[in-house]
Design a protein around this motif. Sequence first.
Motif, PDB file in Angstrom:
ATOM      1  N   ARG A  88      21.443  35.601  27.510  1.00 19.95           N
ATOM      2  CA  ARG A  88      21.936  36.257  26.297  1.00 19.95           C
ATOM      3  C   ARG A  88      22.818  37.456  26.681  1.00 19.95           C
ATOM      4  NH1 ARG A  88      16.299  36.673  23.200  1.00 19.95           N
ATOM      5  NH2 ARG A  88      17.518  37.927  21.766  1.00 19.95           N
ATOM      6  N   VAL A  89      23.875  37.162  27.436  1.00 21.20           N
ATOM      7  CA  VAL A  89      24.733  38.198  28.014  1.00 21.20           C
ATOM      8  C   VAL A  89      25.450  39.006  26.941  1.00 21.20           C
ATOM      9  CG1 VAL A  89      26.652  38.607  29.604  1.00 21.20           C
ATOM     10  CG2 VAL A  89      24.980  36.837  30.111  1.00 21.20           C
ATOM     11  N   GLU A  90      25.903  38.351  25.897  1.00 22.34           N
ATOM     12  CA  GLU A  90      26.610  39.071  24.815  1.00 22.34           C
ATOM     13  C   GLU A  90      25.724  40.151  24.192  1.00 22.34           C
ATOM     14  OE1 GLU A  90      29.741  38.734  23.497  1.00 22.34           O
ATOM     15  OE2 GLU A  90      30.412  37.102  24.789  1.00 22.34           O
ATOM     16  N   GLN A 121      26.347  46.765  34.202  1.00 16.20           N
ATOM     17  CA  GLN A 121      27.368  46.693  33.154  1.00 16.20           C
ATOM     18  C   GLN A 121      28.601  45.934  33.649  1.00 16.20           C
ATOM     19  OE1 GLN A 121      29.372  50.399  32.229  1.00 16.20           O
ATOM     20  NE2 GLN A 121      29.377  49.915  30.040  1.00 16.20           N
ATOM     21  N   GLY A 122      29.036  46.217  34.870  1.00 13.80           N
ATOM     22  CA  GLY A 122      30.190  45.517  35.431  1.00 13.80           C
ATOM     23  C   GLY A 122      29.947  44.024  35.569  1.00 13.80           C
ATOM     24  N   GLN A 123      28.748  43.660  36.016  1.00  9.76           N
ATOM     25  CA  GLN A 123      28.418  42.239  36.141  1.00  9.76           C
ATOM     26  C   GLN A 123      28.414  41.550  34.778  1.00  9.76           C
ATOM     27  OE1 GLN A 123      24.743  42.913  38.400  1.00  9.76           O
ATOM     28  NE2 GLN A 123      25.622  41.582  39.978  1.00  9.76           N
ATOM     29  N   ILE A 128      31.139  37.775  30.761  1.00  6.05           N
ATOM     30  CA  ILE A 128      31.705  37.372  29.462  1.00  6.05           C
ATOM     31  C   ILE A 128      33.225  37.304  29.504  1.00  6.05           C
ATOM     32  CG2 ILE A 128      29.719  38.182  28.136  1.00  6.05           C
ATOM     33  CD1 ILE A 128      31.434  40.597  27.291  1.00  6.05           C
ATOM     34  N   GLY A 129      33.798  37.388  30.710  1.00  4.95           N
ATOM     35  CA  GLY A 129      35.230  37.190  30.858  1.00  4.95           C
ATOM     36  C   GLY A 129      36.085  38.437  30.734  1.00  4.95           C
ATOM     37  N   ASP A 169      37.682  34.552  42.155  1.00  2.00           N
ATOM     38  CA  ASP A 169      37.682  33.778  40.909  1.00  2.00           C
ATOM     39  C   ASP A 169      39.053  33.823  40.238  1.00  2.00           C
ATOM     40  OD1 ASP A 169      35.038  33.105  41.290  1.00  2.00           O
ATOM     41  OD2 ASP A 169      34.274  34.565  39.825  1.00  2.00           O
ATOM     42  N   ALA A 170      39.668  35.018  40.215  1.00  2.00           N
ATOM     43  CA  ALA A 170      40.975  35.178  39.586  1.00  2.00           C
ATOM     44  C   ALA A 170      42.025  34.358  40.354  1.00  2.00           C
ATOM     45  CB  ALA A 170      41.378  36.644  39.546  1.00  2.00           C
ATOM     46  N   ALA A 171      41.943  34.332  41.673  1.00  2.00           N
ATOM     47  CA  ALA A 171      42.899  33.579  42.491  1.00  2.00           C
ATOM     48  C   ALA A 171      42.733  32.073  42.240  1.00  2.00           C
ATOM     49  CB  ALA A 171      42.699  33.889  43.960  1.00  2.00           C
TER      50      ALA A 171
END
Length: 174
Positions: A88-90, A121-123, A128-129, A169-171
């Motif tokens: 329940r990350v959101e 918080q950063g994780q 959630i993108g 991940d971004a790459a």
Amino acid sequence: LGFDEVEVATQLYHESWRGADDADDPNQQRLALTTEIDMAAAFLAVGRPNGALEILRRNRAAIILCDEAHTLSSYTKTLSSALANAGRVEEALPLATVAVNLATMCKGPESETTLDTMFLQGQLLAAIGRVEEARETLGRVLAARARLLGPDHEHTRATENVIRGLKDDAARTA
């Protein structure tokens, strides 16, 4: 802790809480609230986030009424972790943000408590993108940890690894 140890500790905790619940001594009540948070953390440690959520919800009003922001910060961070571990990350992110604010107020912006909470918080932001916000938050954590703990400390390296994972991940998605 194993499953059985958590169950035994839970029973002992409930026995001690009954006495603290009726106690007029604020120190006894604070001790019971701290124990509540520790029990929830134990449930998280053995992979039982729903058990942690149940423990934290049971005495939520007492914890919220507690006048110590540090206790509330610990409670909020633990609840945020439990929600995240339950998928329940959101719901977890706003609680992590509150926990960061409380930890900053209580312990200062570069205390290990605050930095641990900012790391969470950063994780959550990454999960959630909201990757740019995650990088910003984790970058602040990394800078503080490198300065305070040194570049070779395990917490500094863990933060570097998470940031590196975001870049990887971004790459891959580019």
